[in-house]
Design an enzyme around this catalytic site. Structure first.
Site, PDB file in Angstrom:
ATOM      1  N   ALA A  14       0.838  -1.203   0.000  1.00 53.26           N
ATOM      2  CA  ALA A  14       0.000   0.000   0.000  1.00 53.26           C
ATOM      3  C   ALA A  14       0.871   1.250   0.000  1.00 53.26           C
ATOM      4  O   ALA A  14       0.564   2.242  -0.673  1.00 53.26           O
ATOM      5  CB  ALA A  14      -0.931  -0.002   1.208  1.00 53.26           C
ATOM      6  N   SER A  33      -7.500   0.644   8.281  1.00 54.50           N
ATOM      7  CA  SER A  33      -6.801  -0.511   8.832  1.00 54.50           C
ATOM      8  C   SER A  33      -7.599  -1.008  10.028  1.00 54.50           C
ATOM      9  O   SER A  33      -8.358  -0.252  10.644  1.00 54.50           O
ATOM     10  CB  SER A  33      -5.380  -0.123   9.264  1.00 54.50           C
ATOM     11  N   ARG A  34      -7.417  -2.284  10.364  1.00 51.11           N
ATOM     12  CA  ARG A  34      -8.065  -2.794  11.584  1.00 51.11           C
ATOM     13  C   ARG A  34      -7.397  -2.222  12.824  1.00 51.11           C
ATOM     14  O   ARG A  34      -7.920  -2.317  13.918  1.00 51.11           O
ATOM     15  CB  ARG A  34      -8.007  -4.317  11.590  1.00 51.11           C
ATOM     16  N   TYR A  55     -12.266  -1.484   8.226  1.00 47.89           N
ATOM     17  CA  TYR A  55     -12.525  -1.534   6.791  1.00 47.89           C
ATOM     18  C   TYR A  55     -13.959  -1.113   6.481  1.00 47.89           C
ATOM     19  O   TYR A  55     -14.226  -0.510   5.432  1.00 47.89           O
ATOM     20  CB  TYR A  55     -12.272  -2.947   6.253  1.00 47.89           C
ATOM     21  N   HIS A  76      -8.510 -11.229   0.259  1.00 51.17           N
ATOM     22  CA  HIS A  76      -8.893 -10.422  -0.894  1.00 51.17           C
ATOM     23  C   HIS A  76     -10.378 -10.556  -1.230  1.00 51.17           C
ATOM     24  O   HIS A  76     -11.048  -9.556  -1.507  1.00 51.17           O
ATOM     25  CB  HIS A  76      -8.049 -10.792  -2.114  1.00 51.17           C
ATOM     26  N   LYS A  94      -2.553  -8.145  -6.601  1.00 49.35           N
ATOM     27  CA  LYS A  94      -2.338  -9.493  -7.134  1.00 49.35           C
ATOM     28  C   LYS A  94      -1.789 -10.409  -6.025  1.00 49.35           C
ATOM     29  O   LYS A  94      -1.113  -9.930  -5.116  1.00 49.35           O
ATOM     30  CB  LYS A  94      -1.412  -9.435  -8.352  1.00 49.35           C
ATOM     31  N   ASP A 175       2.738 -15.193  -4.795  1.00 50.65           N
ATOM     32  CA  ASP A 175       3.392 -13.895  -4.667  1.00 50.65           C
ATOM     33  C   ASP A 175       4.246 -13.547  -5.871  1.00 50.65           C
ATOM     34  O   ASP A 175       4.247 -12.404  -6.332  1.00 50.65           O
ATOM     35  CB  ASP A 175       4.260 -13.872  -3.408  1.00 50.65           C
TER      36      ASP A 175
END
Length: 326
Positions: A14, A33-34, A55, A76, A94, A175
């Site tokens: 981010a 953010s949490r 969120y 996601h 991604k 990843d």
């Protein structure tokens, strides 16, 4: 063609994305953010006015028009659906999700909600990738026959790190391997057959994975990814009348050389993004689609997203990588 972004998740990717947006003059309205303190620190670091401690609050923010989902892979689907149900466009880091089934559910929800859903496979939106597609379609190297591409890094070996944790979708494939797999789909089209092998960690994720794809057009892709071995990360596409050598790093802004069968240079292409990494192009594409009232990007369609995920599903099946509760 401007859109106000909300950033869902305040981690490293981010940070990179927002840096590119800022340098390109693209507005970020809020971050969520949490952890409220983490959101506030991220906002302060990037000059973002609003920081949300959940969120839910981020996607409900009326100043946010599009949400960038920057959480670990396994979250996601739920995070994207949260934003879509709030009427926001989504750009999902991604890999788009962990599986083709999850991707299909997200994309179906986006279609039903009339919002744009894109995968943040930033390579697809780079100027050099657009030119690569043109060169391949032009027949400059004849019939495409063999693509070789690798994405190899030396990354943390801590078993608790998300890259090594099956519960967080760890392993080289999701990843790193997603880059050459998506690249192969982009340049050579649909996949007809998959053969894969891998070396797994003690935690059961793939450390190193080799993939051979046979495409429907008869071309072959030989792809490799690794978490524990650094590499050049370049690529070559061979054709019946020449080849294209893509500079390292093949998935990042850079260049490529087109050569004929005798090795004579036909074209040299270079892309200079200056201080930008190139991640702003995907944000601009989402804004373009939203402005035009379109839901599909020619650079990476919904069917294309699902197809890449399906290929990686088959790779994981063949090498024996399983994620808990999936």
């Amino acid at each position: 063609m401007s859109i106000r972004w909300g950033i869902l998740g305040a981690g490293g990717i981010a940070d990179t994305f927002v840096n590119d947006l800022a340098a390109a003059g693209i507005a970020v309205a809020a971050v969520g953010s949490r952890d409220a303190d983490k959101a506030r620190r991220f906002a302060d670091d990037h000059g973002i006015t609003t920081a949300h401690g959940s969120y839910d609050d981020l996607v409900a923010d009326p100043e946010v028009e599009a949400v960038y989902v920057a959480t670990p892979h396994v979250f996601h689907e739920q995070n994207a659906l949260l934003a879509i149900r709030a009427g926001k466009h989504v750009l999902v880091e991604k890999p788009f999700t962990v599986s083709a089934d999850e991707a299909g559910r997200v994309l179906a929800a986006a279609r039903e909600g009339g919002v744009v859903a894109l995968e943040a496979m930033w390579t697809r939106y780079l100027p050099q990738q657009a030119r690569l597609r043109e060169v391949v379609r032009s027949g400059a190297i004849g019939e495409p026959r063999l693509l070789t591409a690798a994405h190899m890094q030396s990354l943390p070996t801590d078993p608790q790190h998300r890259l090594n944790d099956p519960a967080l979708g760890g392993g080289a494939l999701l990843d790193l391997g997603v880059y050459p797999v998506s690249f192969a789909h982009d340049l050579l089209g649909p996949v007809a057959a998959v053969a894969a092998t891998a070396v797994l960690s003690d935690q059961g994720v793939d450390r190193r994975t080799g993939i051979t794809l046979r495409h429907a057009n008869g071309a072959t892709s030989n792809l490799f990814c690794a978490l524990d071995t650094a590499g050049r990360n370049d690529a070559v596409l061979h054709g019946s009348a020449g080849r294209i050598e893509i500079d390292h790093t093949f998935y990042a802004p850079g260049g490529f050389t087109v050569l004929d069968a005798d090795g004579e240079v036909l074209e040299r292409f270079d892309s200079d993004e200056g201080d930008l990494r190139g991640m702003h192009h995907q944000a601009l594409e989402l804004a373009r689609l939203a402005d035009a009232g379109e839901l599909e990007s020619p650079a990476l369609t919904s069917d294309g997203i699902v197809a890449v995920m399906a290929t990686m599903d088959e790779v994981r099946r063949q090498v024996g990588v399983q994620y808990p509760e999936r």
